[in-house]
Every structure is written in structure tokens, then in C-alpha cells.
Design a protein around this motif. Structure first.
Motif, PDB file in Angstrom:
ATOM      1  N   SER A 174     -17.853  -7.445 -19.134  1.00 39.94           N
ATOM      2  CA  SER A 174     -17.212  -7.291 -20.170  1.00 39.94           C
ATOM      3  C   SER A 174     -18.507  -7.547 -21.200  1.00 39.94           C
ATOM      4  O   SER A 174     -19.244  -8.946 -21.139  1.00 39.94           O
ATOM      5  CB  SER A 174     -15.929  -7.805 -20.669  1.00 39.94           C
ATOM      6  OG  SER A 174     -16.115  -8.862 -20.678  1.00 39.94           O
ATOM      7  N   GLN A 221     -16.805  -1.196 -22.561  1.00 40.64           N
ATOM      8  CA  GLN A 221     -16.144  -2.014 -22.124  1.00 40.64           C
ATOM      9  C   GLN A 221     -17.569  -3.285 -21.466  1.00 40.64           C
ATOM     10  O   GLN A 221     -17.172  -4.442 -21.229  1.00 40.64           O
ATOM     11  CB  GLN A 221     -16.411  -1.289 -19.932  1.00 40.64           C
ATOM     12  CG  GLN A 221     -14.566  -0.760 -20.499  1.00 40.64           C
ATOM     13  CD  GLN A 221     -13.666  -0.030 -19.241  1.00 40.64           C
ATOM     14  OE1 GLN A 221     -13.386  -0.867 -18.597  1.00 40.64           O
ATOM     15  NE2 GLN A 221     -13.365   1.091 -19.353  1.00 40.64           N
ATOM     16  N   GLY A 222     -18.272  -2.793 -20.658  1.00 37.59           N
ATOM     17  CA  GLY A 222     -19.717  -3.431 -20.511  1.00 37.59           C
ATOM     18  C   GLY A 222     -20.302  -3.105 -19.594  1.00 37.59           C
ATOM     19  O   GLY A 222     -20.655  -1.821 -19.626  1.00 37.59           O
TER      20      GLY A 222
END
Length: 229
Positions: A174, A221-222
Motif C-alpha cells: 500500500s 491501493q498501492g
């Protein structure tokens, strides 16, 4: 004693910042002209550069371009408050961080120390540690990177980001975790530092055989570093 080069044509502000940083234990030199400052920045006589964007003769973006042609010295940009264009341009060209003007001397000192810590970070009891992820080899102690058998030039901030992803290659990390592990602070709203630096690292790694980047993103999210074997 960490050596700081302040590049800003605002003499009053530069004097104030210099006095404060000296009191905080930094060795500070100054330059009012971008052209004159480039030679100092790339001479290995300083550990970090504080660079104002708005200067006569040669603006900060041009100065940063010239510095990055021959040096990976950490650079902290001073940008006009709310000027996202200059911030993004600076990060894309290899700036390590930015502080909007007017800034407090205390915040500037804290940012400088954070960048210098990242640049000098060595894993505990791991002077010979090697981090590998497929064809990527990173040596944190020496801050060196090899990609597919060839040296890869990264800024200090880019190294920290890629190291986080390499240690968890194949796993989605993340943005909040990346910020904590790479920068030592939580991610704030609307902060695009990670995205801009990741974009630069992607370009340096090149594309996979299928045309996709080695660093994949999941919106909101990442990021995830893929492995080639």
C-alpha cells in the motif's frame, strides 16, 4: 556536520534560514544565482541542496536539470504554495522532496534530516546485505543497484522506494506502507510524491516483454514489483 547549499535569490530569507540551520548543526553555504550554484552542487563539496524554483537568469528547474546530468546529490525544492506544476516537474527531474514557500526554518531542518537519513540508511548489522528480486540486485549499504547485470542510477528517494518494493516483490504494498517504510512518515492527502517517483523508476527499469511496466499499480491501493524469474 552535514553540508547544505542554499540556492535562493531572496537574500533576507536565505540569511534567516542559514542562521537557523547553522544553529541546528548544519554547515551552510549559499548562492543567489543558479548558474554559479550548479558548479558548487556537483563538486561533491555539499551533502544536500536546497533549491528555490523562482530565480533570475536560470530558474530552479533548469538548475536541477543541470545538477542531475552529473550528480545524484539530494535536492530539496522550494516551491510557490499551491504550484503543483513546479512540484511535479521537480520530482520528475529527480528532486527528492519539496517544501512550499513560505516555510518555517524548523520544517526545513526536519525535511533535510529526513532526506539525509534516507540517503545514508544502512540495514542494521547488514553491511554486506544484498536484496534480490529476479534480475534486480540492491546493496543498501553502498546504495548501489544492478538491473539485468547493469548498474542502475537512482536518486536517494528512488532507491528507498524501490528497496521497499524489492523486499516484498510480488506482493501489493500500500502507498501508506511505502510512505512509512521509505520516508518514515504517514502519507498525507493529495501527496503525489510516491506516484511521481515511482513513474521515474518505471522509466529507468523499462518495460517487460509484454509492454507492461515492472512496477504495477492498483488504483487507490498501492504498487507491486513483478519478478522476471
Amino acid at each position: 556536520m552535514d553540508r547544505v547549499l542554499l540556492i535562493d535569490d531572496d537574500v533576507e530569507l536565505t540569511t534567516l534560514l542559514k542562521e537557523y540551520l547553522v544553529e541546528e548543526g548544519f554547515d551552510v553555504s549559499t548562492a543567489e544565482d543558479g548558474r554559479a550554484a550548479v558548479g558548487l552542487a556537483i563538486s561533491n563539496a555539499v551533502d544536500i541542496v536546497v533549491l528555490d524554483v523562482m530565480m533570475p537568469k536560470m530558474n530552479g528547474i533548469e538548475v536541477l536539470q543541470r545538477i542531475r546530468r552529473s550528480s545524484e546529490v539530494p535536492v530539496l525544492m522550494l516551491t510557490a504554495k499551491g504550484d503543483d506544476a513546479d512540484r511535479i516537474a521537480g520530482l520528475n527531474l529527480g528532486a527528492d522532496d519539496y517544501v512550499p514557500k513560505p516555510c518555517s526554518p524548523g520544517e526545513l531542518a526536519a525535511r533535510l534530516r529526513a532526506i539525509l537519513r534516507r540517503a545514508a540508511k544502512v540495514a542494521p548489522n547488514a553491511a554486506s546485505e544484498v536484496v534480490r528480486a529476479g534480475s534486480l540486485t540492491m546493496r543498501p549499504a553502498g546504495r548501489t543497484v544492478e538491473w539485468r547485470g547493469e548498474p542502475l542510477e537512482l536518486t536517494g528517494t528512488e532507491f528507498c522506494l524501490l528497496e521497499v518494493l524489492a523486499r516484498d516483490a510480488g506482493r501489493l504494498v500500500s502507498k501508506q506502507e511505502i510512505s512509512r517504510r521509505a520516508f518514515g512518515r504517514p502519507l498525507t492527502a493529495f501527496d503525489r510524491r510516491i506516484d511521481v517517483h515511482i513513474s521515474s523508476v518505471r522509466q529507468k527499469l523499462g518495460a517487460r516483454d509484454d509492454g507492461q511496466p515492472w512496477i504495477q499499480s492498483v488504483r487507490g491501493q498501492g504498487y507491486q514489483l513483478l519478478q522476471d524469474r
